[in-house]
Design an enzyme around this catalytic site. Sequence first.
Site, mmCIF file in Angstrom:
data_model
loop_
_atom_site.group_PDB
_atom_site.id
_atom_site.type_symbol
_atom_site.label_atom_id
_atom_site.label_comp_id
_atom_site.label_asym_id
_atom_site.label_seq_id
_atom_site.Cartn_x
_atom_site.Cartn_y
_atom_site.Cartn_z
ATOM 1 C CB CYS A 192 18.718 33.215 -21.832
ATOM 2 S SG CYS A 192 16.866 33.031 -21.687
ATOM 3 C CB THR A 193 19.272 38.201 -21.778
ATOM 4 O OG1 THR A 193 20.673 37.853 -22.346
ATOM 5 C CG2 THR A 193 19.590 39.765 -21.333
#
Length: 296
Positions: A192-193
Amino acid sequence: MATPKIVLFYVFTPLADPEAIRLWQRDLGEALGLRGRLLISKDGVNGTLGGDLPALKKWARSFRSYAPFRDVDLKWSEGTGVDADGRSLDFPKLSVKVRDEIVSFGAPDELRVDADGVVGGGTRLSPEALHELIDARGDDVVFFDGRNALEAQIGRFRGAVVPDVDTTRDFVRLLDSGAYDDLKGKPVVTYCTGGIRCEVLSSLMTSRGFGEVYQLEGGIVRYGETYGDDGLWEGSLYVFDKRGSVDFTDHAAVIGACAGCGVATNRTANCPDASCREQFVVCAACDAVRCVAHAA
């Protein structure tokens, strides 16, 4: 001369008094002229702050002075700019709130946290360790995108499984439906980010019988800092501020396609129609003339 920066961070740790942390961070952020968003719960803190570099450095020293936050991993990036008072142009205001979850999977009772972080999560992989796993296991390794589907439209790991989710709350439903049971015998790398969503997602997958689950430590941000656009990542990184997206190098691939005309773009925008609450990958030309959700 002002140096606009944005810092992304999270800490999973038991907090006895989230409201006290909220007041501290609100007062500190306001005193330093910072803008951004912080979510606080009994399980930790999740935040993104923007401002002039000296102010953010002062914030970081204060934040780390609290023992449970001492080892926080701060991820720095360039901001768009600051106003005459040094306030970030990438956020409209400073928002500091207490919530049941610092990342909203809708499963607060499933999350277990101790002083070392999330209990039962996936094995952490540095960017280098991720490449070692790929070298050792090859095509058996499955990348599993832990973000919303829109984010993956403009950037993702090559060959990744991208669940069709609008919010993180949709992941629990999909996992419980058995939609990804075929992956339970494979090495699955969640990403994810900045890493926070995969802290929770990997623990949810592990508790549901996924036997070999990993999480990319530091998320896409740390991977991009290490390998840029010369590794396994393709495209732009979606971010939740006025920048919209960031590229790791000047030769980032453009993999998004405009929902209106199909032209290659990494631009995202909210639907201009007041009755439409969706966001789309859309080029500037199409965004200016119509709502792509209602296009014929």
